[in-house]
Design a protein around this motif. Structure first.
Motif, PDB file in Angstrom:
ATOM      1  N   TYR A 269       0.818  -1.212   0.000  1.00 20.79           N
ATOM      2  CA  TYR A 269       0.000   0.000   0.000  1.00 20.79           C
ATOM      3  C   TYR A 269       0.852   1.263   0.000  1.00 20.79           C
ATOM      4  N   ASP A 270       0.236   2.325  -0.519  1.00 19.61           N
ATOM      5  CA  ASP A 270       0.847   3.649  -0.459  1.00 19.61           C
ATOM      6  C   ASP A 270       0.451   4.371   0.817  1.00 19.61           C
ATOM      7  N   VAL A 271      -0.774   4.123   1.290  1.00 22.44           N
ATOM      8  CA  VAL A 271      -1.295   4.796   2.476  1.00 22.44           C
ATOM      9  C   VAL A 271      -2.073   3.794   3.316  1.00 22.44           C
ATOM     10  N   ILE A 272      -1.864   3.839   4.636  1.00 22.98           N
ATOM     11  CA  ILE A 272      -2.638   3.043   5.583  1.00 22.98           C
ATOM     12  C   ILE A 272      -3.316   4.013   6.539  1.00 22.98           C
ATOM     13  N   VAL A 273      -4.655   3.980   6.565  1.00 19.31           N
ATOM     14  CA  VAL A 273      -5.435   4.897   7.394  1.00 19.31           C
ATOM     15  C   VAL A 273      -6.078   4.092   8.513  1.00 19.31           C
TER      16      VAL A 273
END
Length: 410
Positions: A269-273
Motif C-alpha cells: 500500500y501507499d497509504v494506511i489509514v
C-alpha cells in the motif's frame, strides 16, 4: 481548464469529437496546464509534420472553443486547406498528437507507506466517516476528473457559508489504500458493507497479542467501486478488540504491537489509514506509535489526524488527547507529527456556537485546520445503504471536501 483570453489571444470555435474533448480535459489537468496551451502545442506540432496523419473519425464531433495566439488560427486554417483536410480533422489530429506526446503521468507513490492515525477519544465526532472518505479520496481513479473544494477558502465557511467556496475538477490521486478498522464497535467495517470478523477466528487483535493463526493479509477485503479500481481495501474489525487493552498489558513492547501486525502488508500500500477507537488506553498508544515518523521518513509523511466538531466538548477532548500524545512524545522520544485538525459535522446555520468554535480551531495554527466537512444528508444516506460516500454521491459537498482534505495532507 481554458481561461478567458488575454490581450494577445483570441477565442476560436470549431468542433472536436467528444472522446478527444474528454481526454484533452483530463490529460491537461494531469499535467497541470490549461487546455488552451495544450491545443496550441498540438497545433504547432501538427503544422511541423512532414506528412499527413491517418484520418480520425470525426463523426458526431461537438462544438469546441479555446483561445489561441492572434493569427495562429488563420495560419492553421490555411495549412488545413493546403493539406486537403478539414479544419475539424486537422484540429482532431493536433489534439491526438498532443495526447500521444504527453501520456498520462505515473501516479506519484511515496517511498514508504504513509500511516495516517485518525483519532479523538470523544465518540460521535465522525472519525469513521472521515477515515472512509479520506481513504476513498486517496484511491480515486487518476484517469478521471473529480470535483475538489479548494482548501484555501476554509475561512470563508465561518463568515459566508459553503456557497463562498470554490471548486475545481482535478484527476484522482490513484493511491493504493488500506483502511484499518481499529475500533471494537466495527463501525467502519459495517458502513462499508462488510461483516465484522468472527470472534472465534483470526483478527487484528490476535495478531497484536501474538495469538494469530494465519496471515493478516488473508483478512483484508476489497472495497468495490469502479472509481477505486482494486486500490481501496479494508482490514475489518472484530468485537474481540474490546479486550485489546487487557491483552496488550501482557505483551512485550506493547506500544509496537500494531506495527508488528501491519508490517507484513505495508509494502502492498501507499497509504494506511487507521480508524481509532474513542479511547485513551493502550490501543491508542499503539496507534500513535505506529504513526510516528520513522528515521527514513520526511516530516508530515505520517502522523496524527485529529477529528473534532465545532462545539465546546470537542475542545475538552482535544486537550486530553494532545496531553497523552505529548506524554508519549516525551516518554519514548518519538517524532510524532500532527497532520492537522478536521472540523467535522460543520453547519454555519447553528449560529454563533458553530462559527465561533470553527474560528477557535483555526486560531490554533499548530496543528492547523486542514479540512472542514459539512453536516449534510449524503453521508448519513451512504451509511444507511452501506456504500462508500464518494461512490454514492461523488459530487456532494462532503465528497469534494474529502478530496480537498486528501490533497491538503498529501
Amino acid at each position: 481548464m481554458t481561461q478567458p483570453a488575454t490581450s494577445d489571444r483570441e477565442k476560436v470555435v470549431s468542433k472536436l469529437p467528444a472522446v478527444l474533448q474528454r481526454d484533452l480535459k483530463i490529460r491537461s489537468a494531469q499535467h497541470g496546464i490549461e487546455i488552451q496551451y495544450a491545443v496550441e502545442a498540438g497545433i504547432t506540432a501538427w503544422r511541423g509534420l512532414g506528412s499527413n496523419l491517418t484520418p480520425i473519425d470525426t463523426s458526431g464531433a461537438k462544438s469546441f472553443s479555446t483561445f489561441l495566439p492572434e493569427g495562429d488560427w488563420d495560419d492553421f486554417r490555411n495549412d488545413c486547406s493546403a493539406r486537403g483536410v478539414s479544419i475539424v480533422q486537422g484540429l482532431s489530429q493536433s489534439v491526438q498528437l498532443w495526447l500521444e506526446k504527453n501520456p498520462a503521468p505515473a501516479v506519484a507513490r511515496p517511498n514508504h507507506a504513509r500511516r495516517i492515525i485518525v483519532c479523538n477519544q470523544k465518540g460521535g465526532v465522525g472519525k469513521t466517516a472521515t477515515t472512509a472518505g479520506l481513504g476513498e479520496a486517496l484511491a480515486e481513479d487518476s484517469d478521471q476528473l473529480h470535483p475538489v473544494r479548494i482548501s484555501k477558502y476554509f475561512a470563508a465557511l465561518a463568515e459566508n457559508g459553503a456557497d463562498a467556496l470554490e471548486y475545481e475538477d482535478l484527476p484522482g490521486l490513484g493511491l493504493r489504500v488500506l483502511l484499518v478498522d481499529f475500533d471494537p464497535q466495527c463501525h467502519l467495517t459495517k458502513q462499508l458493507g462488510h461483516a465484522p470478523l468472527p470472534i472465534d477466528g483470526d483478527s487484528l487483535t490476535k495478531h497484536m497479542a501474538g495469538e494469530a493463526t494465519g496471515k493478516l493479509r488473508d483478512l483484508i477485503v476489497p472495497i468495490e467501486g469502479a472509481r477505486f479500481g482494486d486500490r481501496l481495501h479494508l482490514l475489518p474489525a472484530c468485537h474481540d478488540a474490546f479486550l485489546l487493552d487487557v491483552k496488550l498489558s501482557g505483551v512485550r513492547a506493547r506500544e509496537a504491537a500494531l506495527e508488528r501486525a501491519l508490517g507484513p502488508v505495508e509494502a502492498d500500500y501507499d497509504v494506511i489509514v487507521v480508524d481509532c477507537p474513542p479511547s485513551l488506553g493502550l490501543s491508542m498508544d499503539a496507534a500513535a506509535y505506529y504513526g510516528r515518523r520513522r528515521p527514513e521518513e520526511v516530516t508530515g509523511n505520517s502522523g496524527i489526524l485529529v477529528i473534532v466538531q465545532a462545539e465546546d466538548t470537542s475542545a475538552d477532548a482535544y486537550d486530553l488527547l494532545t496531553s497523552q500524545l505529548e506524554d508519549l512524545r516525551s516518554d519514548m522520544a518519538l517524532e510524532l507529527d500532527y497532520l492537522g485538525i478536521v472540523v467535522n459535522h460543520y453547519d454555519a446555520r447553528r449560529g454563533f456556537i458553530a462559527t465561533s468554535s470553527l474560528q477557535a480551531w483555526m486560531d490554533i495554527k499548530d496543528p492547523r485546520v486542514v479540512g472542514v466537512i459539512g453536516d449534510l444528508k449524503e453521508q448519513k444516506e451512504a451509511v444507511r445503504l452501506k456504500q462508500p460516500l464518494l461512490d454514492y454521491s461523488p459530487r456532494c459537498d462532503q465528497a469534494v471536501g474529502m478530496r480537498a482534505l486528501a490533497r491538503e495532507i498529501s
